[in-house]
Design a protein around this motif. Structure first.
Motif, PDB file in Angstrom:
ATOM      1  N   HIS A 259     -41.767  34.085 -20.533  1.00 38.32           N
ATOM      2  CA  HIS A 259     -41.291  32.806 -20.253  1.00 38.32           C
ATOM      3  C   HIS A 259     -41.000  32.755 -18.396  1.00 38.32           C
ATOM      4  O   HIS A 259     -41.418  31.849 -17.803  1.00 38.32           O
ATOM      5  CB  HIS A 259     -40.378  32.336 -20.774  1.00 38.32           C
TER       6      HIS A 259
ATOM      7  N   ARG B  43     -43.861  33.240 -16.287  1.00 43.35           N
ATOM      8  CA  ARG B  43     -45.012  31.667 -16.309  1.00 43.35           C
ATOM      9  C   ARG B  43     -44.036  30.898 -15.599  1.00 43.35           C
ATOM     10  O   ARG B  43     -44.836  30.013 -14.723  1.00 43.35           O
ATOM     11  CB  ARG B  43     -45.175  31.196 -17.635  1.00 43.35           C
ATOM     12  N   THR B  44     -42.851  30.556 -15.538  1.00 45.05           N
ATOM     13  CA  THR B  44     -42.117  29.567 -14.732  1.00 45.05           C
ATOM     14  C   THR B  44     -41.860  30.018 -13.295  1.00 45.05           C
ATOM     15  O   THR B  44     -41.778  29.182 -12.530  1.00 45.05           O
ATOM     16  CB  THR B  44     -40.970  29.266 -15.738  1.00 45.05           C
TER      17      THR B  44
ATOM     18  N   ALA C   1     -40.868  28.438 -25.753  1.00 47.79           N
ATOM     19  CA  ALA C   1     -40.702  27.240 -25.520  1.00 47.79           C
ATOM     20  C   ALA C   1     -40.001  26.313 -26.549  1.00 47.79           C
ATOM     21  O   ALA C   1     -39.105  25.575 -26.248  1.00 47.79           O
ATOM     22  CB  ALA C   1     -42.132  26.675 -24.837  1.00 47.79           C
TER      23      ALA C   1
END
Length: 88
Positions: free
Chosen positions: A5, A8-9, A37
């Motif tokens: 996560h 990805r962010t 998510a």
């Protein structure tokens, strides 16, 4: 899943690139990203922890709390100091 996560962010890396770094396929990365998510929307405590991790990474703040007694080469990586490492 949290690492995926955050990758990805906080980065512009592709799913295959992230998968290569964590030893997973791009489809496993996609699945993990979807699961975390969903977990973040259901679990406020997890969402706070992940947001705090993202903030610390963004400002390069060292982790707080006990270091488990290992000397680190720097406050960010936690890697034990190796012979020949510089103090700078």
């Amino acid at each position: 899943m949290v690492v995926i996560h955050l990758a990805r962010t906080l980065t512009m890396r592709s799913l295959p690139a992230i998968g290569g770094r964590v030893g997973r396929s791009h489809s496993a990365v996609h699945h993990a990203a979807r699961r975390i998510a969903g977990a973040l929307t259901r679990d406020a405590a997890l969402a706070r922890e992940v947001a705090e991790l993202a903030r610390r990474i963004a400002v390069r703040e060292p982790p707080s709390g006990p270091r488990r007694g290992r000397p680190a080469c720097c406050p960010f990586c936690g890697r034990p100091r190796m012979d020949g490492d510089n103090d700078a």
